[in-house]
Motif scaffolding. Structure first.
Motif, PDB file in Angstrom:
ATOM      1  N   SER A   1      28.858  30.201  19.421  1.00 54.81           N
ATOM      2  CA  SER A   1      30.154  30.085  20.246  1.00 54.81           C
ATOM      3  C   SER A   1      31.137  30.840  20.284  1.00 54.81           C
ATOM      4  O   SER A   1      31.944  31.145  20.247  1.00 54.81           O
ATOM      5  N   PHE A   2      31.213  30.941  18.576  1.00 53.22           N
ATOM      6  CA  PHE A   2      31.691  31.295  16.956  1.00 53.22           C
ATOM      7  C   PHE A   2      31.884  33.469  17.725  1.00 53.22           C
ATOM      8  O   PHE A   2      32.527  34.212  17.955  1.00 53.22           O
ATOM      9  N   CYS A   3      30.524  33.585  17.429  1.00 51.28           N
ATOM     10  CA  CYS A   3      29.661  35.105  17.060  1.00 51.28           C
ATOM     11  C   CYS A   3      28.398  35.193  18.001  1.00 51.28           C
ATOM     12  O   CYS A   3      27.615  34.434  17.653  1.00 51.28           O
ATOM     13  N   GLU A   4      28.546  35.336  19.469  1.00 48.13           N
ATOM     14  CA  GLU A   4      27.404  35.602  20.034  1.00 48.13           C
ATOM     15  C   GLU A   4      25.298  36.298  19.164  1.00 48.13           C
ATOM     16  O   GLU A   4      25.342  36.191  19.529  1.00 48.13           O
ATOM     17  N   MET A   5      25.865  37.565  18.215  1.00 47.02           N
ATOM     18  CA  MET A   5      25.353  38.026  17.735  1.00 47.02           C
ATOM     19  C   MET A   5      24.814  37.470  16.044  1.00 47.02           C
ATOM     20  O   MET A   5      23.423  37.616  15.787  1.00 47.02           O
ATOM     21  N   SER A   6      25.444  36.392  16.029  1.00 45.62           N
ATOM     22  CA  SER A   6      25.336  35.127  14.914  1.00 45.62           C
ATOM     23  C   SER A   6      23.669  34.784  14.656  1.00 45.62           C
ATOM     24  O   SER A   6      23.404  35.049  13.476  1.00 45.62           O
ATOM     25  N   LEU A   7      22.940  33.840  15.726  1.00 49.68           N
ATOM     26  CA  LEU A   7      21.581  33.362  15.811  1.00 49.68           C
ATOM     27  C   LEU A   7      20.666  34.814  15.416  1.00 49.68           C
ATOM     28  O   LEU A   7      19.911  34.736  14.322  1.00 49.68           O
ATOM     29  N   TYR A   8      20.835  35.762  16.445  1.00 45.80           N
ATOM     30  CA  TYR A   8      20.319  37.290  16.222  1.00 45.80           C
ATOM     31  C   TYR A   8      19.857  37.752  14.654  1.00 45.80           C
ATOM     32  O   TYR A   8      18.950  37.845  14.458  1.00 45.80           O
ATOM     33  N   ASN A   9      21.518  37.081  14.641  1.00 40.80           N
ATOM     34  CA  ASN A   9      21.264  38.453  12.613  1.00 40.80           C
ATOM     35  C   ASN A   9      20.942  37.344  12.198  1.00 40.80           C
ATOM     36  O   ASN A   9      20.558  37.707  11.272  1.00 40.80           O
ATOM     37  N   LYS A  10      20.844  35.537  11.680  1.00 43.39           N
ATOM     38  CA  LYS A  10      20.219  35.203  11.183  1.00 43.39           C
ATOM     39  C   LYS A  10      18.478  34.885  10.995  1.00 43.39           C
ATOM     40  O   LYS A  10      18.170  34.772  10.132  1.00 43.39           O
ATOM     41  N   GLN A  11      17.872  35.116  11.786  1.00 41.24           N
ATOM     42  CA  GLN A  11      16.917  35.225  12.104  1.00 41.24           C
ATOM     43  C   GLN A  11      16.030  36.681  12.419  1.00 41.24           C
ATOM     44  O   GLN A  11      15.152  36.937  11.335  1.00 41.24           O
ATOM     45  N   ALA A  12      16.923  37.875  12.432  1.00 47.62           N
ATOM     46  CA  ALA A  12      16.620  39.248  11.685  1.00 47.62           C
ATOM     47  C   ALA A  12      16.973  39.272  10.171  1.00 47.62           C
ATOM     48  O   ALA A  12      16.152  40.252   9.825  1.00 47.62           O
ATOM     49  N   GLY A  13      17.515  38.199   9.795  1.00 50.63           N
ATOM     50  CA  GLY A  13      17.192  38.501   8.292  1.00 50.63           C
ATOM     51  C   GLY A  13      19.034  39.660   8.165  1.00 50.63           C
ATOM     52  O   GLY A  13      18.863  40.315   6.727  1.00 50.63           O
ATOM     53  N   VAL A  14      19.803  39.988   8.631  1.00 49.57           N
ATOM     54  CA  VAL A  14      20.616  40.671   8.560  1.00 49.57           C
ATOM     55  C   VAL A  14      21.503  40.168   7.846  1.00 49.57           C
ATOM     56  O   VAL A  14      22.409  38.864   8.278  1.00 49.57           O
ATOM     57  N   LYS A  15      23.093  40.679   6.869  1.00 50.01           N
ATOM     58  CA  LYS A  15      23.404  40.289   5.962  1.00 50.01           C
ATOM     59  C   LYS A  15      24.593  40.920   6.758  1.00 50.01           C
ATOM     60  O   LYS A  15      24.931  41.098   6.838  1.00 50.01           O
ATOM     61  N   SER A  16      25.666  39.073   6.759  1.00 50.60           N
ATOM     62  CA  SER A  16      27.188  39.244   7.105  1.00 50.60           C
ATOM     63  C   SER A  16      27.885  40.177   5.229  1.00 50.60           C
ATOM     64  O   SER A  16      27.418  40.462   4.294  1.00 50.60           O
ATOM     65  N   SER A  17      28.915  41.158   6.358  1.00 51.67           N
ATOM     66  CA  SER A  17      29.935  42.609   5.304  1.00 51.67           C
ATOM     67  C   SER A  17      30.256  40.470   4.193  1.00 51.67           C
ATOM     68  O   SER A  17      30.480  39.888   4.372  1.00 51.67           O
ATOM     69  N   ARG A  18      30.960  41.391   3.122  1.00 48.15           N
ATOM     70  CA  ARG A  18      31.197  41.483   2.237  1.00 48.15           C
ATOM     71  C   ARG A  18      32.954  40.533   2.527  1.00 48.15           C
ATOM     72  O   ARG A  18      33.366  39.366   2.490  1.00 48.15           O
ATOM     73  N   ILE A  19      32.838  41.135   3.766  1.00 48.75           N
ATOM     74  CA  ILE A  19      34.916  40.821   4.492  1.00 48.75           C
ATOM     75  C   ILE A  19      34.510  39.217   5.117  1.00 48.75           C
ATOM     76  O   ILE A  19      35.227  38.541   5.137  1.00 48.75           O
ATOM     77  N   ASN A  20      33.121  39.371   5.854  1.00 52.20           N
ATOM     78  CA  ASN A  20      32.818  38.077   6.401  1.00 52.20           C
ATOM     79  C   ASN A  20      32.434  37.180   5.806  1.00 52.20           C
ATOM     80  O   ASN A  20      32.805  36.192   6.142  1.00 52.20           O
ATOM     81  N   GLN A  21      32.007  37.375   4.209  1.00 54.59           N
ATOM     82  CA  GLN A  21      31.735  36.464   3.560  1.00 54.59           C
ATOM     83  C   GLN A  21      32.842  35.740   2.799  1.00 54.59           C
ATOM     84  O   GLN A  21      32.820  34.108   3.156  1.00 54.59           O
ATOM     85  N   GLY A  22      33.951  36.217   2.765  1.00 56.94           N
ATOM     86  CA  GLY A  22      35.007  35.914   2.147  1.00 56.94           C
ATOM     87  C   GLY A  22      35.691  34.718   3.388  1.00 56.94           C
ATOM     88  O   GLY A  22      36.012  33.663   3.009  1.00 56.94           O
ATOM     89  N   HIS A  23      35.407  35.112   4.989  1.00 56.01           N
ATOM     90  CA  HIS A  23      36.309  34.355   5.795  1.00 56.01           C
ATOM     91  C   HIS A  23      35.307  33.435   5.891  1.00 56.01           C
ATOM     92  O   HIS A  23      35.745  32.108   5.756  1.00 56.01           O
ATOM     93  N   ILE A  24      33.742  33.285   5.632  1.00 56.49           N
ATOM     94  CA  ILE A  24      32.906  32.080   5.509  1.00 56.49           C
ATOM     95  C   ILE A  24      33.741  30.936   4.367  1.00 56.49           C
ATOM     96  O   ILE A  24      33.798  29.404   5.234  1.00 56.49           O
ATOM     97  N   ARG A  25      33.323  31.636   3.899  1.00 57.95           N
ATOM     98  CA  ARG A  25      33.916  30.879   2.122  1.00 57.95           C
ATOM     99  C   ARG A  25      35.440  30.167   2.550  1.00 57.95           C
ATOM    100  O   ARG A  25      35.455  28.888   2.659  1.00 57.95           O
ATOM    101  N   ARG A  26      36.189  30.793   3.487  1.00 58.76           N
ATOM    102  CA  ARG A  26      37.722  30.368   3.415  1.00 58.76           C
ATOM    103  C   ARG A  26      37.314  29.167   4.382  1.00 58.76           C
ATOM    104  O   ARG A  26      37.969  27.923   4.304  1.00 58.76           O
TER     105      ARG A  26
END
Length: 78
Positions: free
Chosen positions: A18-43
């Motif tokens: 619901s937040f990012c339409e590509m997130s499930l695909y990326n998770k299942q495909a094993g795509v790593k998120s960027s360093r910036i996105n990882q910081g957003h997720i941590r916060r």
């Protein structure tokens, strides 16, 4: 016939989609998120943890009041 591994979607996955339409695909495909996105997720996780702690503390502080109200109702409506 080869068995397929079932892929289940949990509530967390639905929230992510619901937040990012590509997130499930990326998770299942094993795509790593960027360093910036990882910081957003941590916060975001820190903010959620702080909110949960505040809610737990408030519920704990009001627990005695709920028990007292329940006791009064038991006494009055026996």
């Amino acid at each position: 016939m080869a068995k397929r591994k079932k892929k289940y979607i949990n509530a967390s996955d639905i929230g992510a989609v619901s937040f990012c339409e590509m997130s499930l695909y990326n998770k299942q495909a094993g795509v790593k998120s960027s360093r910036i996105n990882q910081g957003h997720i941590r916060r975001g996780n820190i903010a959620h943890d702080e909110l949960n702690a505040a809610i737990r503390a408030e519920a704990k502080s009001q627990f005695w009041l709920l028990r007292f109200i329940r006791y009064i109702f038991r006494v009055l409506f026996k």
